[in-house]
Design a protein around this motif. Structure first.
Motif, PDB file in Angstrom:
ATOM      1  N   ASN A 184       0.833  -1.207   0.000  1.00  0.00           N
ATOM      2  CA  ASN A 184       0.000   0.000   0.000  1.00  0.00           C
ATOM      3  C   ASN A 184       0.868   1.257   0.000  1.00  0.00           C
ATOM      4  O   ASN A 184       0.575   2.234  -0.701  1.00  0.00           O
ATOM      5  CB  ASN A 184      -0.934  -0.004   1.207  1.00  0.00           C
ATOM      6  CG  ASN A 184      -2.080  -0.985   1.060  1.00  0.00           C
ATOM      7  OD1 ASN A 184      -2.406  -1.404  -0.051  1.00  0.00           O
ATOM      8  ND2 ASN A 184      -2.694  -1.370   2.165  1.00  0.00           N
ATOM      9  N   ASN A 222       1.001   3.904  -3.185  1.00  0.00           N
ATOM     10  CA  ASN A 222       0.777   5.337  -2.972  1.00  0.00           C
ATOM     11  C   ASN A 222       1.959   6.160  -3.477  1.00  0.00           C
ATOM     12  O   ASN A 222       1.778   7.223  -4.095  1.00  0.00           O
ATOM     13  CB  ASN A 222       0.542   5.620  -1.486  1.00  0.00           C
ATOM     14  CG  ASN A 222      -0.809   5.126  -1.002  1.00  0.00           C
ATOM     15  OD1 ASN A 222      -1.742   4.979  -1.788  1.00  0.00           O
ATOM     16  ND2 ASN A 222      -0.924   4.873   0.293  1.00  0.00           N
ATOM     17  N   ASN A 248       1.880   6.221  -7.266  1.00  0.00           N
ATOM     18  CA  ASN A 248       0.828   7.133  -7.725  1.00  0.00           C
ATOM     19  C   ASN A 248       1.217   8.591  -7.519  1.00  0.00           C
ATOM     20  O   ASN A 248       0.728   9.489  -8.216  1.00  0.00           O
ATOM     21  CB  ASN A 248      -0.484   6.829  -7.005  1.00  0.00           C
ATOM     22  CG  ASN A 248      -1.119   5.527  -7.467  1.00  0.00           C
ATOM     23  OD1 ASN A 248      -0.889   5.071  -8.588  1.00  0.00           O
ATOM     24  ND2 ASN A 248      -1.906   4.902  -6.607  1.00  0.00           N
ATOM     25  N   ASP A 249       2.133   8.829  -6.557  1.00  0.00           N
ATOM     26  CA  ASP A 249       2.618  10.185  -6.295  1.00  0.00           C
ATOM     27  C   ASP A 249       3.863  10.535  -7.110  1.00  0.00           C
ATOM     28  O   ASP A 249       4.411  11.633  -6.944  1.00  0.00           O
ATOM     29  CB  ASP A 249       2.928  10.363  -4.805  1.00  0.00           C
ATOM     30  CG  ASP A 249       1.669  10.448  -3.953  1.00  0.00           C
ATOM     31  OD1 ASP A 249       0.600  10.755  -4.516  1.00  0.00           O
ATOM     32  OD2 ASP A 249       1.758  10.193  -2.740  1.00  0.00           O
TER      33      ASP A 249
END
Length: 314
Positions: free
Chosen positions: A270, A274, A277-278
């Motif tokens: 996770n 994240n 995605n950033d």
């Protein structure tokens, strides 16, 4: 289905492509049509018999740990995935199972949805080195902008993740890399880059709070020369005997040798998803077709791979 297998320990010449049955799916598993498998040093250490105390010596066996692909079928107890989902994951037992095949069946809790912004080769490169990088961060303890960190051999898959994660922490990082990899080290967040083909980091008259050796070429005894009095040396590939002996030695010295033992988990994945995605970047610098798997391992085992190397299965 086709798969890469071997029947005894050895170099790349023991690898062979075989035909075997497509795996059946148990109630808690997903069947995945494999699109890509990434290469990790663990693969050849197991294949060469260097880890036989943990892997055992039963044959035949397969190779490859992390993969990406498309869900083809799900077991009766699986509710989080459906056929057609693009996913990435790891095999259940990285010492005995293998992902380098046309299909793989794994427990659903070892599979995650692929971020939309990356391809299958990149997704297959996440679990092992990404988890290792996060574990290394945890083993560093409290780090600040004043912490001086040295990452030796900084531009392979592990280093690629670690440098970018450290950049988010705002700490000062010196990376040791080859001439061809200097720009990658800088891009991923190193403040200072030392070209090991021209300079010896052990003679730079600098000391560090944390040293991470990803090259496998700097031993703790050498690293101690450039460690501050209460520094940590992160051993990312410990020999079995080093784990108990380091605990004993650490009782009597301010400088600590810390073992980095990691495995993919929901928590780690996770965090990595994240980060991706950033904007965290995944560099797959070399991709081989499935029928050139032997050549792929020969290439990777020479060392010097920037980011990751992967094998496209379909």
């Amino acid at each position: 289905m086709k798969a890469i297998s071997y029947h005894h320990f050895g170099n790349t010449d023991v690898l062979q492509m075989i035909e075997e049955s497509k795996p059946s799916v148990e109630s808690n598993q997903v069947l995945i049509k494999v699109k890509a498998v990434s290469i990790n040093p663990m693969d050849w250490k197991i294949r060469k018999g260097e880890m036989k105390l943990m892997s055992g010596s039963k044959f035949p066996r397969h190779t490859g740990v992390d993969f990406a692909g498309i869900v083809e079928a799900t077991g009766s107890a699986v509710t989080d995935f459906k056929p057609g989902d693009e996913v990435f994951g790891v095999v259940k037992n990285n010492m005995k199972d293998g992902a380098l095949s046309e299909y793989v069946a794994v427990p659903f809790n070892l599979v995650w949805k692929k971020p939309a912004g990356i391809n299958f080769n990149q997704a297959a490169s996440i679990p092992i080195v990404g988890s290792a990088a996060l574990t290394a961060l945890e083993k560093m303890g409290k780090i600040t902008s004043q912490t001086k960190i040295l990452v030796n051999g900084a531009t392979g898959g592990f280093g690629m993740f670690l440098l970018q994660l450290l950049r988010e922490k705002g700490t000062h990082v010196t990376a040791v890399a080859s001439t061809k990899a200097i720009e990658y080290a800088k891009k991923w967040g190193a403040d200072v880059v030392v070209d090991y083909t021209k300079e010896n980091i052990l003679t730079q008259n600098q000391t560090y709070d944390i040293i991470v050796d990803l090259s496998g070429k700097m031993e703790y005894a050498q690293a101690k020369k450039i460690m501050k009095p209460k520094a940590r040396f992160l051993n990312v590939a410990p020999q079995p005997i080093e784990i108990p002996t380091s605990l004993l030695k650490n009782l009597f010295t301010g400088k600590k040798q810390v073992m980095v033992l990691s495995s993919p988990s929901i928590k780690y994945m996770n965090k990595l998803i994240n980060a991706i995605n950033d904007g965290l970047q995944i560099e797959v610098s070399k991709v081989f077709p499935f029928d050139q798997s032997v050549e792929a391992y020969k290439y990777a085992e020479k060392g010097g791979v920037i980011g990751k190397a992967a094998i496209e299965v379909s």
